[in-house]
Write a protein that holds these residues in place. Sequence first.
Motif, PDB file in Angstrom:
ATOM      1  N   GLY A 144       0.783  -1.221   0.000  1.00 30.04           N
ATOM      2  CA  GLY A 144       0.000   0.000   0.000  1.00 30.04           C
ATOM      3  C   GLY A 144       0.818   1.275   0.000  1.00 30.04           C
ATOM      4  O   GLY A 144       0.277   2.370   0.189  1.00 30.04           O
ATOM      5  N   ALA A 145       2.139   1.158  -0.240  1.00 33.53           N
ATOM      6  CA  ALA A 145       2.992   2.354  -0.276  1.00 33.53           C
ATOM      7  C   ALA A 145       2.676   3.183  -1.516  1.00 33.53           C
ATOM      8  O   ALA A 145       2.282   2.655  -2.555  1.00 33.53           O
ATOM      9  CB  ALA A 145       4.467   1.940  -0.289  1.00 33.53           C
ATOM     10  N   ASN A 146       2.861   4.477  -1.388  1.00 31.70           N
ATOM     11  CA  ASN A 146       2.615   5.392  -2.500  1.00 31.70           C
ATOM     12  C   ASN A 146       3.900   5.534  -3.311  1.00 31.70           C
ATOM     13  O   ASN A 146       4.863   6.137  -2.856  1.00 31.70           O
ATOM     14  CB  ASN A 146       2.205   6.765  -1.960  1.00 31.70           C
ATOM     15  N   LEU A 147       3.940   4.981  -4.512  1.00 30.38           N
ATOM     16  CA  LEU A 147       5.145   5.072  -5.333  1.00 30.38           C
ATOM     17  C   LEU A 147       5.308   6.464  -5.917  1.00 30.38           C
ATOM     18  O   LEU A 147       4.331   7.125  -6.271  1.00 30.38           O
ATOM     19  CB  LEU A 147       5.091   4.059  -6.476  1.00 30.38           C
ATOM     20  N   THR A 148       6.558   6.884  -6.038  1.00 30.56           N
ATOM     21  CA  THR A 148       6.843   8.149  -6.732  1.00 30.56           C
ATOM     22  C   THR A 148       6.583   7.955  -8.223  1.00 30.56           C
ATOM     23  O   THR A 148       6.417   6.832  -8.703  1.00 30.56           O
ATOM     24  CB  THR A 148       8.320   8.540  -6.537  1.00 30.56           C
TER      25      THR A 148
ATOM     26  N   PRO B  91      -3.879  -2.094  -1.847  1.00 31.88           N
ATOM     27  CA  PRO B  91      -5.155  -2.016  -1.126  1.00 31.88           C
ATOM     28  C   PRO B  91      -6.081  -0.931  -1.664  1.00 31.88           C
ATOM     29  O   PRO B  91      -7.305  -1.075  -1.634  1.00 31.88           O
ATOM     30  CB  PRO B  91      -4.732  -1.718   0.322  1.00 31.88           C
ATOM     31  N   ASP B  92      -5.505   0.182  -2.145  1.00 33.86           N
ATOM     32  CA  ASP B  92      -6.318   1.308  -2.618  1.00 33.86           C
ATOM     33  C   ASP B  92      -6.360   1.368  -4.144  1.00 33.86           C
ATOM     34  O   ASP B  92      -6.404   2.444  -4.736  1.00 33.86           O
ATOM     35  CB  ASP B  92      -5.779   2.622  -2.051  1.00 33.86           C
ATOM     36  N   PHE B  93      -6.341   0.203  -4.802  1.00 33.64           N
ATOM     37  CA  PHE B  93      -6.297   0.118  -6.265  1.00 33.64           C
ATOM     38  C   PHE B  93      -7.471   0.856  -6.903  1.00 33.64           C
ATOM     39  O   PHE B  93      -8.625   0.674  -6.520  1.00 33.64           O
ATOM     40  CB  PHE B  93      -6.312  -1.356  -6.674  1.00 33.64           C
ATOM     41  N   ASP B  94      -7.142   1.701  -7.908  1.00 36.05           N
ATOM     42  CA  ASP B  94      -8.142   2.432  -8.682  1.00 36.05           C
ATOM     43  C   ASP B  94      -7.929   2.074 -10.150  1.00 36.05           C
ATOM     44  O   ASP B  94      -6.935   2.470 -10.749  1.00 36.05           O
ATOM     45  CB  ASP B  94      -7.974   3.943  -8.460  1.00 36.05           C
ATOM     46  N   LEU B  95      -8.851   1.302 -10.737  1.00 36.03           N
ATOM     47  CA  LEU B  95      -8.664   0.775 -12.088  1.00 36.03           C
ATOM     48  C   LEU B  95      -8.508   1.877 -13.131  1.00 36.03           C
ATOM     49  O   LEU B  95      -7.576   1.850 -13.931  1.00 36.03           O
ATOM     50  CB  LEU B  95      -9.839  -0.138 -12.467  1.00 36.03           C
ATOM     51  N   ASP B  96      -9.414   2.849 -13.137  1.00 39.17           N
ATOM     52  CA  ASP B  96      -9.377   3.894 -14.162  1.00 39.17           C
ATOM     53  C   ASP B  96      -8.074   4.695 -14.098  1.00 39.17           C
ATOM     54  O   ASP B  96      -7.428   4.935 -15.119  1.00 39.17           O
ATOM     55  CB  ASP B  96     -10.581   4.834 -14.009  1.00 39.17           C
ATOM     56  N   MET B  97      -7.696   5.102 -12.897  1.00 33.53           N
ATOM     57  CA  MET B  97      -6.457   5.870 -12.737  1.00 33.53           C
ATOM     58  C   MET B  97      -5.239   5.025 -13.123  1.00 33.53           C
ATOM     59  O   MET B  97      -4.319   5.503 -13.799  1.00 33.53           O
ATOM     60  CB  MET B  97      -6.329   6.354 -11.291  1.00 33.53           C
ATOM     61  N   THR B  98      -5.242   3.758 -12.731  1.00 27.05           N
ATOM     62  CA  THR B  98      -4.108   2.877 -13.043  1.00 27.05           C
ATOM     63  C   THR B  98      -3.970   2.674 -14.542  1.00 27.05           C
ATOM     64  O   THR B  98      -2.865   2.754 -15.092  1.00 27.05           O
ATOM     65  CB  THR B  98      -4.279   1.515 -12.345  1.00 27.05           C
ATOM     66  N   MET B  99      -5.081   2.390 -15.231  1.00 26.56           N
ATOM     67  CA  MET B  99      -5.014   2.170 -16.679  1.00 26.56           C
ATOM     68  C   MET B  99      -4.527   3.418 -17.395  1.00 26.56           C
ATOM     69  O   MET B  99      -3.752   3.337 -18.350  1.00 26.56           O
ATOM     70  CB  MET B  99      -6.392   1.756 -17.211  1.00 26.56           C
ATOM     71  N   TYR B 100      -4.971   4.574 -16.924  1.00 26.96           N
ATOM     72  CA  TYR B 100      -4.512   5.828 -17.535  1.00 26.96           C
ATOM     73  C   TYR B 100      -2.999   5.973 -17.378  1.00 26.96           C
ATOM     74  O   TYR B 100      -2.285   6.268 -18.333  1.00 26.96           O
ATOM     75  CB  TYR B 100      -5.224   7.014 -16.897  1.00 26.96           C
TER      76      TYR B 100
END
Length: 334
Positions: free
Chosen positions: A237-241, A270-279
């Motif tokens: 769940g770490a926020n990658l740069t 844990p905080d997966f967001d499909l639309d943001m990830t695909m973009y």
Amino acid sequence: MDIVLDRKELIKYPFLKESQQLARRHVESLEEFLTSSPGALALERAKERVIAALTSKREFGDENTQNLKPEFEIASYALARILVSCIGDRSLIDRLARYEAERASFFLATEDPEIRRFVAWSIGISATTATLPVTDYVELVPHLRDRRWRLVNRDVQQGGVNLAPGEIDELIRERIRVILVDQLPLRVPSGICERLDAVTKEIVALQQEQILEQFGEIKEEAFPPCINALIQAITSGANLTHMGRFAITSFLHTVGMNTTGIAEIFARAPDFDLDMTMYQVEHISGRGGTEYTPPSCATMRTFGLCANRDKDCERVNHPLSYYRLRKNIKKKRS
């Protein structure tokens, strides 16, 4: 410069405005041209250009252009640019630009001095100079990897960088490459891309085949420690740069993982967001014009992304090299 190139000379340098003007006089409508017999031949030649760029074929003197008039050979260059723009893969765009620059350089090497000077002048370089102003030199060399091109390693006198024999030819080739890559991708109407769908699918299939030949089946257990660390960070769940996301996405894309597969890696968060990830994945994979090549070990260290170094890390200078090394080791043991 007051020089007129004949039609046979223009096909060697299709990026010149004179070459493009010749093609435009014979191709008024792209849609109609593609349905014509010359258009079909030009499209086949365009596919050959892209495949040659993809497969590193460099037999420029043996190109099969005898069935095409000069204006249609130049049109094939334009169609090749349209094909890679429709595909939208940055690495393919880079390869086509490099191929066309090397092709032009091949012809320039034995060209009439006047024509050679004219082509160089057309792209903003003097082919006869042994010195370049520092400002012009710095603009030309940022993507040349050889350390000798770094300004600190050059002989600079009175605001000019002295060039060794033959180096101006390398800079002319690099200038052509940069001009071409900066022009792409083109904004191609969706209808044109749909018409070219069969050809672009053939090119993409060949590209995927090449990736499979180069890297083989994707083996996550052979990933370098830095990539595994990034995957672990995602899972926790770490926020990658941005550089972290770029590093892992470009690495996975290069070894042959499609956007869905890459998104599944990010789906471990844990905080997966499909639309943001695909973009983000599509953008980093090249559709947004972002640099395609994964960062080297040196760059990973600079951004604090080099983690859990092992003995195999000492043998390589790039995560991709580590991946190849570990796969070869596992193959020999199996």
